[in-house]
Design a protein around this motif. Sequence first.
Motif, PDB file in Angstrom:
ATOM      1  N   ALA A  17       2.309   4.040  -1.389  1.00  0.00           N
ATOM      2  CA  ALA A  17       3.377   3.884  -2.374  1.00  0.00           C
ATOM      3  C   ALA A  17       2.759   4.040  -3.762  1.00  0.00           C
ATOM      4  O   ALA A  17       1.538   4.104  -3.915  1.00  0.00           O
ATOM      5  CB  ALA A  17       4.060   2.526  -2.228  1.00  0.00           C
ATOM      6  N   THR A  18       3.619   4.077  -4.753  1.00  0.00           N
ATOM      7  CA  THR A  18       3.181   4.169  -6.141  1.00  0.00           C
ATOM      8  C   THR A  18       3.946   3.153  -6.972  1.00  0.00           C
ATOM      9  O   THR A  18       5.155   2.987  -6.795  1.00  0.00           O
ATOM     10  CB  THR A  18       3.425   5.580  -6.707  1.00  0.00           C
ATOM     11  OG1 THR A  18       2.712   6.530  -5.907  1.00  0.00           O
ATOM     12  CG2 THR A  18       2.939   5.695  -8.141  1.00  0.00           C
ATOM     13  N   VAL A  19       3.227   2.443  -7.832  1.00  0.00           N
ATOM     14  CA  VAL A  19       3.867   1.478  -8.728  1.00  0.00           C
ATOM     15  C   VAL A  19       3.453   1.805 -10.160  1.00  0.00           C
ATOM     16  O   VAL A  19       2.449   2.471 -10.391  1.00  0.00           O
ATOM     17  CB  VAL A  19       3.470   0.022  -8.386  1.00  0.00           C
ATOM     18  CG1 VAL A  19       3.875  -0.320  -6.960  1.00  0.00           C
ATOM     19  CG2 VAL A  19       1.972  -0.216  -8.585  1.00  0.00           C
ATOM     20  N   ASP A  20       4.245   1.325 -11.105  1.00  0.00           N
ATOM     21  CA  ASP A  20       3.955   1.532 -12.520  1.00  0.00           C
ATOM     22  C   ASP A  20       3.652   0.200 -13.173  1.00  0.00           C
ATOM     23  O   ASP A  20       4.359  -0.792 -12.954  1.00  0.00           O
ATOM     24  CB  ASP A  20       5.140   2.188 -13.224  1.00  0.00           C
ATOM     25  CG  ASP A  20       5.317   3.640 -12.824  1.00  0.00           C
ATOM     26  OD1 ASP A  20       4.518   4.471 -13.281  1.00  0.00           O
ATOM     27  OD2 ASP A  20       6.246   3.941 -12.033  1.00  0.00           O
ATOM     28  N   LEU A  21       2.606   0.179 -13.968  1.00  0.00           N
ATOM     29  CA  LEU A  21       2.290  -0.959 -14.828  1.00  0.00           C
ATOM     30  C   LEU A  21       2.613  -0.536 -16.250  1.00  0.00           C
ATOM     31  O   LEU A  21       1.912   0.286 -16.841  1.00  0.00           O
ATOM     32  CB  LEU A  21       0.818  -1.343 -14.705  1.00  0.00           C
ATOM     33  CG  LEU A  21       0.335  -2.433 -15.671  1.00  0.00           C
ATOM     34  CD1 LEU A  21       1.093  -3.740 -15.469  1.00  0.00           C
ATOM     35  CD2 LEU A  21      -1.167  -2.660 -15.534  1.00  0.00           C
ATOM     36  N   VAL A  22       3.704  -1.080 -16.774  1.00  0.00           N
ATOM     37  CA  VAL A  22       4.161  -0.723 -18.109  1.00  0.00           C
ATOM     38  C   VAL A  22       4.039  -1.960 -18.997  1.00  0.00           C
ATOM     39  O   VAL A  22       4.709  -2.970 -18.773  1.00  0.00           O
ATOM     40  CB  VAL A  22       5.618  -0.214 -18.089  1.00  0.00           C
ATOM     41  CG1 VAL A  22       6.047   0.192 -19.499  1.00  0.00           C
ATOM     42  CG2 VAL A  22       5.757   0.971 -17.140  1.00  0.00           C
ATOM     43  N   LEU A  23       3.177  -1.871 -19.991  1.00  0.00           N
ATOM     44  CA  LEU A  23       2.982  -2.933 -20.974  1.00  0.00           C
ATOM     45  C   LEU A  23       3.247  -2.354 -22.359  1.00  0.00           C
ATOM     46  O   LEU A  23       3.442  -1.149 -22.510  1.00  0.00           O
ATOM     47  CB  LEU A  23       1.552  -3.485 -20.876  1.00  0.00           C
ATOM     48  CG  LEU A  23       1.148  -4.052 -19.511  1.00  0.00           C
ATOM     49  CD1 LEU A  23      -0.350  -4.346 -19.484  1.00  0.00           C
ATOM     50  CD2 LEU A  23       1.948  -5.305 -19.182  1.00  0.00           C
TER      51      LEU A  23
END
Length: 215
Positions: A17-23
């Motif tokens: 799977a792919t996840v996004d870390l958005v800060l």
Amino acid sequence: MAQHYFDPDPGAAHRPATVDLVLADLHLRLDTDRGMFSPDRVDLGTRVLLESVPAPPPEGRLLDVGCGYGPIALAMAARAPGARVVGVDVNRRAVDLARHNARRNHLANVEFHLVDAEGTPAGGDAGTAGTPAERALAGPFDAIWSNPPIRIGKPALHALLRTWLGRLAPGGTAHLVVQKNLGADSLQRWLQEEGHPAERAASRAGFRILRVRRP
């Protein structure tokens, strides 16, 4: 949970799977898989840590203990391009993905190592004394950020923290994120008793950020 994320060789069937870390200051796209911690999303504790801690030292050696597929170490590397970041984990599948995610996000100032419970190189990273892996893991580290594996139990957790906090450089600081209802306050007391001055640096969404300074 039949398959723990802290197993050295997870037996769970692969489910990439792919996840996004958005800060506020960065956006990382991270590949994940089953058999590791929080593969479906960047967990809330990690987000609380990354949104609460001050900027890492711009230079020196930085460490992420229990790196998983890499969100904390990669955020450190992106925020401190002049530093050298090390991520460690006992989970071979997670370490392999963390290395992949460093390449995917074009972060060359970070390295990931498979370790055993004593904090020494394991598997393909193991070798004779004085290898690059052993030198990378020996410290001292100017900063440590960690979402430590609380569910391994207190004896193993305490041993892990003794190992890595012992590699903190004089004047260095560690930030640990711990869920309140999983023993954050008792861990803070234990750290104090062990001679690691600890204070609560932040509290949000049921998590504590514990700051440990080495005199």
